[in-house]
Design a protein around this motif. Sequence first.
Motif, PDB file in Angstrom:
ATOM      1  N   VAL A 120       0.954  -1.440   0.182  1.00  6.21           N
ATOM      2  CA  VAL A 120      -0.129  -0.029  -0.100  1.00  6.21           C
ATOM      3  C   VAL A 120       0.821   1.268   0.075  1.00  6.21           C
ATOM      4  O   VAL A 120       0.667   2.078  -0.675  1.00  6.21           O
ATOM      5  N   LEU A 121       1.880   1.348   0.875  1.00  4.40           N
ATOM      6  CA  LEU A 121       3.010   2.467   0.785  1.00  4.40           C
ATOM      7  C   LEU A 121       3.509   2.834  -0.265  1.00  4.40           C
ATOM      8  O   LEU A 121       3.864   3.995  -0.492  1.00  4.40           O
ATOM      9  N   LYS A 167      12.496  -7.216   3.067  1.00  6.51           N
ATOM     10  CA  LYS A 167      11.325  -7.390   2.195  1.00  6.51           C
ATOM     11  C   LYS A 167      10.518  -6.057   2.060  1.00  6.51           C
ATOM     12  O   LYS A 167       9.864  -5.341   0.954  1.00  6.51           O
ATOM     13  N   ILE A 168      10.128  -5.291   3.189  1.00 10.47           N
ATOM     14  CA  ILE A 168       9.439  -4.229   3.064  1.00 10.47           C
ATOM     15  C   ILE A 168      10.083  -2.986   2.460  1.00 10.47           C
ATOM     16  O   ILE A 168       9.662  -2.043   1.900  1.00 10.47           O
ATOM     17  N   ALA A 169      11.436  -3.159   2.856  1.00  8.81           N
ATOM     18  CA  ALA A 169      12.250  -1.998   2.199  1.00  8.81           C
ATOM     19  C   ALA A 169      12.178  -2.083   0.825  1.00  8.81           C
ATOM     20  O   ALA A 169      12.085  -1.014   0.186  1.00  8.81           O
ATOM     21  N   SER A 170      12.573  -3.194   0.353  1.00  7.21           N
ATOM     22  CA  SER A 170      12.607  -3.577  -1.291  1.00  7.21           C
ATOM     23  C   SER A 170      11.220  -3.007  -1.699  1.00  7.21           C
ATOM     24  O   SER A 170      11.107  -2.563  -2.919  1.00  7.21           O
ATOM     25  N   THR A 171      10.017  -3.554  -1.172  1.00  2.00           N
ATOM     26  CA  THR A 171       8.857  -3.005  -1.887  1.00  2.00           C
ATOM     27  C   THR A 171       8.536  -1.767  -1.847  1.00  2.00           C
ATOM     28  O   THR A 171       8.164  -1.258  -2.892  1.00  2.00           O
ATOM     29  N   VAL A 172       8.840  -0.869  -0.858  1.00  2.00           N
ATOM     30  CA  VAL A 172       8.705   0.555  -0.704  1.00  2.00           C
ATOM     31  C   VAL A 172       9.539   1.268  -1.668  1.00  2.00           C
ATOM     32  O   VAL A 172       9.315   2.445  -1.975  1.00  2.00           O
ATOM     33  N   ALA A 173      10.563   0.654  -1.888  1.00  2.00           N
ATOM     34  CA  ALA A 173      11.771   1.200  -2.704  1.00  2.00           C
ATOM     35  C   ALA A 173      11.237   1.331  -4.175  1.00  2.00           C
ATOM     36  O   ALA A 173      11.849   2.072  -4.934  1.00  2.00           O
ATOM     37  N   SER A 174      10.377   0.715  -4.470  1.00  2.00           N
ATOM     38  CA  SER A 174       9.906   0.839  -5.901  1.00  2.00           C
ATOM     39  C   SER A 174       9.279   2.246  -6.244  1.00  2.00           C
ATOM     40  O   SER A 174       9.255   2.547  -7.349  1.00  2.00           O
ATOM     41  N   ASN A 175       8.833   3.144  -5.107  1.00  2.70           N
ATOM     42  CA  ASN A 175       8.601   4.225  -5.405  1.00  2.70           C
ATOM     43  C   ASN A 175       9.628   5.555  -4.770  1.00  2.70           C
ATOM     44  O   ASN A 175      10.124   5.462  -3.892  1.00  2.70           O
ATOM     45  N   GLY A 176      10.315   5.954  -5.823  1.00  4.97           N
ATOM     46  CA  GLY A 176      11.308   6.881  -5.658  1.00  4.97           C
ATOM     47  C   GLY A 176      11.150   7.834  -4.882  1.00  4.97           C
ATOM     48  O   GLY A 176      12.217   8.753  -4.689  1.00  4.97           O
ATOM     49  N   THR A 177      10.197   8.296  -4.623  1.00  3.12           N
ATOM     50  CA  THR A 177       9.601   9.473  -3.682  1.00  3.12           C
ATOM     51  C   THR A 177       9.955   9.296  -2.272  1.00  3.12           C
ATOM     52  O   THR A 177       9.949  10.202  -1.319  1.00  3.12           O
ATOM     53  N   HIS A 178       9.822   7.969  -1.885  1.00  5.08           N
ATOM     54  CA  HIS A 178      10.219   7.618  -0.458  1.00  5.08           C
ATOM     55  C   HIS A 178      11.633   7.545  -0.125  1.00  5.08           C
ATOM     56  O   HIS A 178      12.779   7.440  -0.654  1.00  5.08           O
ATOM     57  N   LYS A 179      11.907   7.781   1.165  1.00  8.35           N
ATOM     58  CA  LYS A 179      13.310   7.721   1.834  1.00  8.35           C
ATOM     59  C   LYS A 179      13.023   6.564   2.797  1.00  8.35           C
ATOM     60  O   LYS A 179      12.446   6.680   3.532  1.00  8.35           O
ATOM     61  N   ILE A 180      14.058   5.705   2.641  1.00  5.32           N
ATOM     62  CA  ILE A 180      13.902   4.372   3.512  1.00  5.32           C
ATOM     63  C   ILE A 180      15.125   4.126   4.155  1.00  5.32           C
ATOM     64  O   ILE A 180      16.525   4.263   3.710  1.00  5.32           O
ATOM     65  N   PHE A 181      14.985   3.779   5.270  1.00  7.28           N
ATOM     66  CA  PHE A 181      16.401   3.346   6.152  1.00  7.28           C
ATOM     67  C   PHE A 181      15.998   2.001   6.597  1.00  7.28           C
ATOM     68  O   PHE A 181      14.947   1.550   7.397  1.00  7.28           O
ATOM     69  N   LEU A 182      16.964   1.150   6.462  1.00  2.00           N
ATOM     70  CA  LEU A 182      16.940  -0.377   6.632  1.00  2.00           C
ATOM     71  C   LEU A 182      17.633  -0.531   8.075  1.00  2.00           C
ATOM     72  O   LEU A 182      18.956  -0.466   7.834  1.00  2.00           O
ATOM     73  N   ILE A 183      16.948  -0.990   8.995  1.00  6.39           N
ATOM     74  CA  ILE A 183      17.764  -1.245  10.311  1.00  6.39           C
ATOM     75  C   ILE A 183      18.587  -2.469  10.376  1.00  6.39           C
ATOM     76  O   ILE A 183      18.284  -3.642   9.623  1.00  6.39           O
ATOM     77  N   GLY A 184      19.975  -2.591  10.407  1.00  5.84           N
ATOM     78  CA  GLY A 184      20.891  -3.740  10.445  1.00  5.84           C
ATOM     79  C   GLY A 184      20.769  -4.559  11.750  1.00  5.84           C
ATOM     80  O   GLY A 184      20.193  -4.046  12.843  1.00  5.84           O
ATOM     81  N   GLY A 185      21.501  -5.595  11.704  1.00  4.99           N
ATOM     82  CA  GLY A 185      21.618  -6.558  13.046  1.00  4.99           C
ATOM     83  C   GLY A 185      21.434  -7.811  12.523  1.00  4.99           C
ATOM     84  O   GLY A 185      21.916  -8.129  11.309  1.00  4.99           O
ATOM     85  N   ALA A 186      21.507  -8.757  13.389  1.00  7.21           N
ATOM     86  CA  ALA A 186      21.446 -10.366  13.452  1.00  7.21           C
ATOM     87  C   ALA A 186      20.293 -10.579  12.350  1.00  7.21           C
ATOM     88  O   ALA A 186      18.992 -10.150  12.549  1.00  7.21           O
ATOM     89  N   TYR A 187      20.463 -11.620  11.546  1.00  9.55           N
ATOM     90  CA  TYR A 187      19.427 -11.618  10.493  1.00  9.55           C
ATOM     91  C   TYR A 187      18.585 -12.892  10.875  1.00  9.55           C
ATOM     92  O   TYR A 187      19.196 -14.128  11.068  1.00  9.55           O
ATOM     93  N   GLY A 188      17.319 -12.772  11.024  1.00 10.50           N
ATOM     94  CA  GLY A 188      16.423 -13.693  11.250  1.00 10.50           C
ATOM     95  C   GLY A 188      15.875 -14.473   9.981  1.00 10.50           C
ATOM     96  O   GLY A 188      15.137 -13.672   9.410  1.00 10.50           O
ATOM     97  N   ALA A 189      15.989 -15.602   9.656  1.00 10.88           N
ATOM     98  CA  ALA A 189      15.766 -15.980   8.272  1.00 10.88           C
ATOM     99  C   ALA A 189      14.175 -16.512   8.132  1.00 10.88           C
ATOM    100  O   ALA A 189      13.763 -16.313   7.032  1.00 10.88           O
ATOM    101  N   ASP A 190      13.635 -16.607   9.185  1.00  7.94           N
ATOM    102  CA  ASP A 190      12.210 -17.471   8.986  1.00  7.94           C
ATOM    103  C   ASP A 190      11.386 -16.186   8.492  1.00  7.94           C
ATOM    104  O   ASP A 190      10.729 -16.272   7.292  1.00  7.94           O
ATOM    105  N   ALA A 191      11.301 -15.213   9.302  1.00  7.38           N
ATOM    106  CA  ALA A 191      10.730 -13.735   8.839  1.00  7.38           C
ATOM    107  C   ALA A 191      11.303 -12.893   7.912  1.00  7.38           C
ATOM    108  O   ALA A 191      10.751 -11.862   7.448  1.00  7.38           O
TER     109      ALA A 191
END
Length: 259
Positions: free
Chosen positions: A113-114, A128-152
């Motif tokens: 939706v966003l 996944k959320i970051a890549s989805t909203v990144a399809s709209n170039g007007t958004h500014k996106i910050f992806l938080i780093g850390g230990a990666y949980g593979a399931d979700a």
Amino acid sequence: MQPSRRHEEIVSVLQRAGEMSVEALAEQLKVSRETIRRDLARLDEAGRVRKFHGGARAVPVAGASEKEGPFAQRMAQNVEAKRRIARAAGRLLAPDDAVFIDTGSTTVFLAEVLAELRSLVIITNSPKIASTVASNGTHKIFLIGGAYGADAGETLGPLALEQIVKFRARCVMLTIGAIDASCIMDYDLQEAEVAKAMIERAERTIVLADHDKFERRAVFEVAPLTAIDTLITDARPSALMTGALAEAGVDLIVAEENG
């Protein structure tokens, strides 16, 4: 069949089946759908079943902690309900709003939706959320780093928490594992910690929860109901939950099928 006996039969059927539609219950008990709707309303008020739009489900055993299924499985559950919730959440945002979004099946739909909105600042721990909203170039996106949980497909842990405190946002949009008359909860400690950190750095807390989450218990408390500003769901909760939300000052939005 006397109403009291029919009520007992409905509770018994739901305990065996988990959940059923109004139509299926009416067919099994050989009564009209209107009769079943009235019965479910009374049973819901008594706290014996959980009524939702078009049907009802059994009430979990009091005090029981239920396990949350794998993320891929959750993505396939209540899809239309989650899409309605996501659309309602999107209507609460305006251009230039900054929003925290945690990882969950409903917030993945929210990202779609966003992607159709404009000029948002989005802070998330979900690639996944970051890549989805990144399809709209007007958004500014910050992806938080850390230990990666593979399931979700999410980042968690101390590094993620350290980065969250560097941001401030107008609101946080959270998914949850469970909600009862006192608080919202999660099944995973690290996910609960991320949610808590986002709440502390946001001006408003918006919870996205489909009807499956109501009157359930999870292991880790995220926040009391009084910390929630808005709750968006797909079906009106029981009288008990509705009263608890009203007492806590929560703005309840029900994203029903008719819009």
